[in-house]
Scaffold this active site. Structure first.
Site, mmCIF file in Angstrom:
data_model
loop_
_atom_site.group_PDB
_atom_site.id
_atom_site.type_symbol
_atom_site.label_atom_id
_atom_site.label_comp_id
_atom_site.label_asym_id
_atom_site.label_seq_id
_atom_site.Cartn_x
_atom_site.Cartn_y
_atom_site.Cartn_z
ATOM 1 N N VAL A 497 -33.827 -41.397 12.491
ATOM 2 C CA VAL A 497 -32.832 -40.331 12.597
ATOM 3 C C VAL A 497 -31.900 -40.318 11.397
ATOM 4 O O VAL A 497 -31.795 -41.294 10.667
ATOM 5 C CB VAL A 497 -32.031 -40.452 13.907
ATOM 6 C CG1 VAL A 497 -32.935 -40.318 15.105
ATOM 7 C CG2 VAL A 497 -31.285 -41.775 13.964
ATOM 8 N N GLU A 498 -31.197 -39.230 11.232
ATOM 9 C CA GLU A 498 -30.311 -38.988 10.080
ATOM 10 C C GLU A 498 -31.075 -39.064 8.766
ATOM 11 O O GLU A 498 -30.533 -39.437 7.729
ATOM 12 C CB GLU A 498 -29.146 -39.996 10.073
ATOM 13 C CG GLU A 498 -28.229 -39.907 11.275
ATOM 14 C CD GLU A 498 -27.273 -38.746 11.204
ATOM 15 O OE1 GLU A 498 -27.415 -37.919 10.283
ATOM 16 O OE2 GLU A 498 -26.400 -38.638 12.073
ATOM 17 N N GLY A 499 -32.359 -38.700 8.774
ATOM 18 C CA GLY A 499 -33.187 -38.764 7.580
ATOM 19 C C GLY A 499 -34.027 -40.019 7.587
ATOM 20 O O GLY A 499 -33.525 -41.126 7.766
#
Length: 818
Positions: A497-499
């Site tokens: 998550v978040e890249g």
């Protein structure tokens, strides 16, 4: 011989000029004087041709018109042809957020005076009370096995507790009913919950990271804040934020979701608004959300707002019940927190749905970049830190309890190689959490938070994998007794998550770091791409020669420090005997990093961005230097004892070893006829410093032993965690058994030694213990305590067994006869 001396003096003069950062005029005068003096040692320096060449170079460097004509303009024109243009999206990403101490490290000359003034954040009375009361009460309500495998959701009473006790309002300003807790407090809260339940931690962290709450607090209109923030603070509204989708995951800037400005009807009245079409995926809290934040590309084909057809990425906030919104389905990401898709077809909303109002149309990308820091710098590293705290505690205890070949498994060197890594990583994660959350109090440092997200979650992955290796079958077999399997299953969530971490490392850390942290690079590119070329040339001339002096200064420092070690390197004034050599080593590697980065940028230019393997290695060097700073700062906050020094030394050796490994890999693969090898030889004429070697066997044995022992570090890492003492709990069972072992271990070891020699009679443990007491091997008053421990030990080592349908646990905990 005299000629050689003259050459050495001239080289030393140049190194000194650049090392000290003398101005162009003063440096030129000093060099000219030394050249003339050296001419008395080597007469060939007075050769007229040489004198004319030297004088010509010095005149050109110091005369603005000549310098621009013969140097700056040709370089300016050449770079203008090869450097790629910076697009609007990339410019917004680069300019978003702030820089912090990572910029000092990238500059090659850290300002230790400012760094020494930085103090780690502490909790306020209110924050401490919330941790000690509401968070503890929440942890006591949680059963992660039940959440994972029975309910596949949080119990209803947990949802109510989260919503109405303020867990969703940590970042919301107080005037709207929120708590406005510090980044450090948020991290402590999330990590403590995560030591008990990842599902509950993720559920609590999303409203407090990238989401409507933060965006509204930072950018919302007063009307929007009054409308939404009180409900979000009370838990009456549950937020989610739709950014990613099937066609845009890590490349969130490529979202295909659209909004078109048009007129439509709301409550029978025609208003100016937007017609949205979107398909979002992987949106946490979407299945239960009442309010949806959305990112989309906004278009104005009829020019109802202005002259632009495409306004850019925009963020809006709409009720989940809005007509055309499809919401409520779930994904199953491996941990049963609420996560699902959101779709919208022809969803019409008024323009005041744009966060910040219509004037913020097209400014969503910058808003998102600046608000990603909470997720990257607080929430995800908090999960990693929680894994470190529990991994350290449980692995150390288990390694002392579990015996094979008549020896505690934690005493085998092969096991210690893994357990020492767990100890070093756990120490590093806690240190890193303190430094990163401190940085967030000073702004929104996008590079620091990208580093934190990538390296913290990768360290978590390594730590849990090592823990699984040590636990073996005890860690593999699923069940309510297993203290490792559920974190192991959930690790990919934080990694992704978040890249995705691959993207974060390959593109973001150095890609943003070079532009944001370099003192001249971004301004030079702006000057090159300026519409007014003459003004751009004048700006470029100043920047380019300042840049050249900066590079030469860093190279001089790297060379001098490579030759003299820490002799000419400064440490913070408050550094003690332990930390001062490490700070000097950071100085050295900082100068090497800055010099290497400038060489790479100079030779590869914009192509360095596409050479991801190279840029990622420079980013790794940069990151490890910041991690080393965190370790040193954290070490100073703990008691100066053997355990603290041992953990810090191991962690620092680990960080510098990784930094040097990255430099080695960069050098091997850079190309350009081996120029990187030449610079590396200049910077490290005596090879890799011993302090940058990987931890040796003595360190491994020391930490492999200390992780099993009570110590100041063990206590420091346990303090932020929720450590159950319930003997029926997965963690509590190991904890109380370990505590009992510490109480009876001398007697227990004496009993095992006598029994191993065949000196004891009896068919059960109790009978043999009674015989041991009769023979004086142990005291009579220790028989029951040792017997109780051995029963606890056996129960602690058992794995769950179920009926054939895997529904009911049937564990046979009775010890077999001996």
């Amino acid at each position: 011989m005299l000629s050689l001396l003259a050459i050495v003096l001239l080289v030393a003069t140049l190194l000194t000029i650049f090392y000290q950062g003398l101005s162009r005029g003063v440096g030129s005068a000093v060099f000219a004087i030394v050249w003339l003096l050296c001419g008395f040692l080597a007469s060939w320096l007075f050769n007229p041709i040489l004198l004319i060449l030297v004088a010509g170079v010095l005149v050109v460097l110091n005369h603005v018109d000549l310098r621009q004509k013969f140097i700056s303009r040709p370089v300016y024109n050449a770079l203008a042809k090869v450097m790629p243009a910076i697009g609007d999206t990339e410019r917004e990403a680069i300019e978003a957020g702030t820089t912090w101490f990572e910029a000092d490290l990238f500059s090659g000359k850290p300002d230790w005076q400012n760094f020494s003034k930085l103090q780690f954040s502490t909790l306020t009375d209110e924050e401490q009370s919330f941790l000690d009361n509401e968070v503890v009460e929440l942890c006591q309500m949680l059963d992660e096995w039940q959440i994972f495998h029975e309910l596949r959701d949080l119990p209803e009473e947990v949802w109510d507790f989260l919503k109405h006790k303020g867990f969703f309002s940590l970042i919301i300003p107080r005037e709207y009913g929120g708590k406005a807790f510090s980044p450090y407090a948020q991290s402590r809260i999330m990590s403590k919950i995560a030591t008990r339940s990842l599902t509950a931690a993720v559920t609590a962290m999303v409203p407090n990271s990238l989401g409507p709450g933060e965006l509204l607090a930072e950018y919302g209109t007063q009307e929007q804040k009054d409308r939404w923030l009180p409900g979000l603070a009370k838990g009456d509204e549950i937020p989610c934020f739709g950014l990613t989708g099937p066609e845009a995951g890590s490349d969130a800037g490529a979202i295909p979701d659209t909004g078109v400005i048009c007129k439509g009807k709301i409550d029978g009245k025609e208003v100016l608004g937007m017609r949205l079409n979107f398909a979002k995926r992987w949106i946490t809290l979407a299945p239960v959300a009442t309010v949806v934040g959305l990112a989309f590309k906004l278009y104005d084909p009829d020019h109802l707002l202005g002259d632009e057809d495409e306004l850019g990425i925009t963020c809006a906030l709409i009720p989940a019940s809005t007509k055309g919104v499809e919401i409520g389905r779930r994904h199953y990401p491996g941990s049963p927190f609420m996560n699902g898709p959101i779709n919208g077809k022809d969803v019409f909303v008024p323009l005041d749905a744009i966060i910040g109002g219509p004037e913020m149309a097209g400014k969503g990308w910058r808003m998102l970049i600046e608000c990603l820091g909470a997720g990257r710098g607080i929430s995800l590293p908090a999960l990693a830190t929680a894994s470190g705290e529990i991994g350290y505690r449980m692995t150390g205890a288990f390694g002392r309890i579990r015996r094979q070949f008549k020896t505690a498994v934690g005493e085998f060197e092969g096991v210690q190689e893994a357990s020492a890594e767990i100890a070093g990583i756990a120490y590093t994660l806690e240190a890193y959490r303190h430094l990163v959350t401190r940085s967030l109090e000073d702004g929104a440092p996008s590079v620091v938070t990208a580093m934190a997200k990538y390296h913290a979650t990768e360290m978590m992955r390594d730590l849990i994998n090592h823990g699984m290796d040590i636990a073996g079958g005890r860690g593999i077999q699923l069940g309510p007794r297993n203290f490792l399997a559920l974190p192991y299953q959930s690790t990919p969530i934080a990694i992704t998550v978040e890249g995705a971490n691959i993207l974060t490392r390959s593109l973001m850390i150095f890609g943003q770091g070079a532009m944001r942290c370099h003192p001249y690079l971004y301004e030079e590119l702006q000057a090159i791409q300026a519409d007014d070329k003459e003004k751009g040339l004048q700006d470029f001339d100043k920047l380019f020669f300042s840049h050249a002096g900066h590079t030469a200064g860093n190279m001089s420092r790297a060379i001098v420090q490579g030759l003299a070690g820490g002799l000419f390197s400064q440490a913070p004034g408050n550094a003690d005997a332990f930390s001062a050599p490490w700070y000097r080593l950071i100085n050295r590697y900082s100068a090497v990093l800055a010099s290497t980065a400038d060489v790479a940028l100079g030779l590869l230019g914009g192509d360095l961005k596409r050479r991801e393997l190279l840029s990622a290695r420079l980013g790794d060097m940069h990151s490890q230097l910041l991690i080393a700073c965190a370790i040193l700062k954290y070490h100073a906050t703990l008691p100066r004892d053997e355990a603290n020094d041992a953990h810090a030394t191991y962690a620092l050796r680990r960080a510098f070893s990784k930094a040097h490994d990255s430099l080695d890999a960069f050098t091997r693969n850079f190309g350009f006829f081996g120029i990187a090898h030449v610079f590396k030889a200049l910077f490290f004429p005596f090879g890799r410093p011993c302090m940058a070697q990987a931890p040796d066997d003595d360190m491994i044995r020391m930490l492999g032993t200390q992780i099993m022992e009570p110590s100041s570090v063990r206590d420091a890492l346990a303090e932020p965690a929720y450590i159950s003492r319930d003997p029926e709990d997965a963690i509590g069972r190991v904890e109380v058994t370990y505590s009992k072992l510490l109480e009876v271990e001398p007697a227990y070891m004496a009993f095992l030694k006598a029994d191993g020699k065949g000196q004891l009679q009896g068919s059960t443990v109790l009978e043999k213990l009674q015989d041991a007491a009769e023979k004086g091997v142990i005291a009579r008053d220790q028989v029951d305590a040792v017997n109780d421990y051995d029963a606890m030990r056996y129960d602690c080592l058992l794995t769950d067994a179920f009926d054939k349908n895997l529904k009911k646990v049937k564990v046979h905990a009775e010890r077999p006869s001996m």
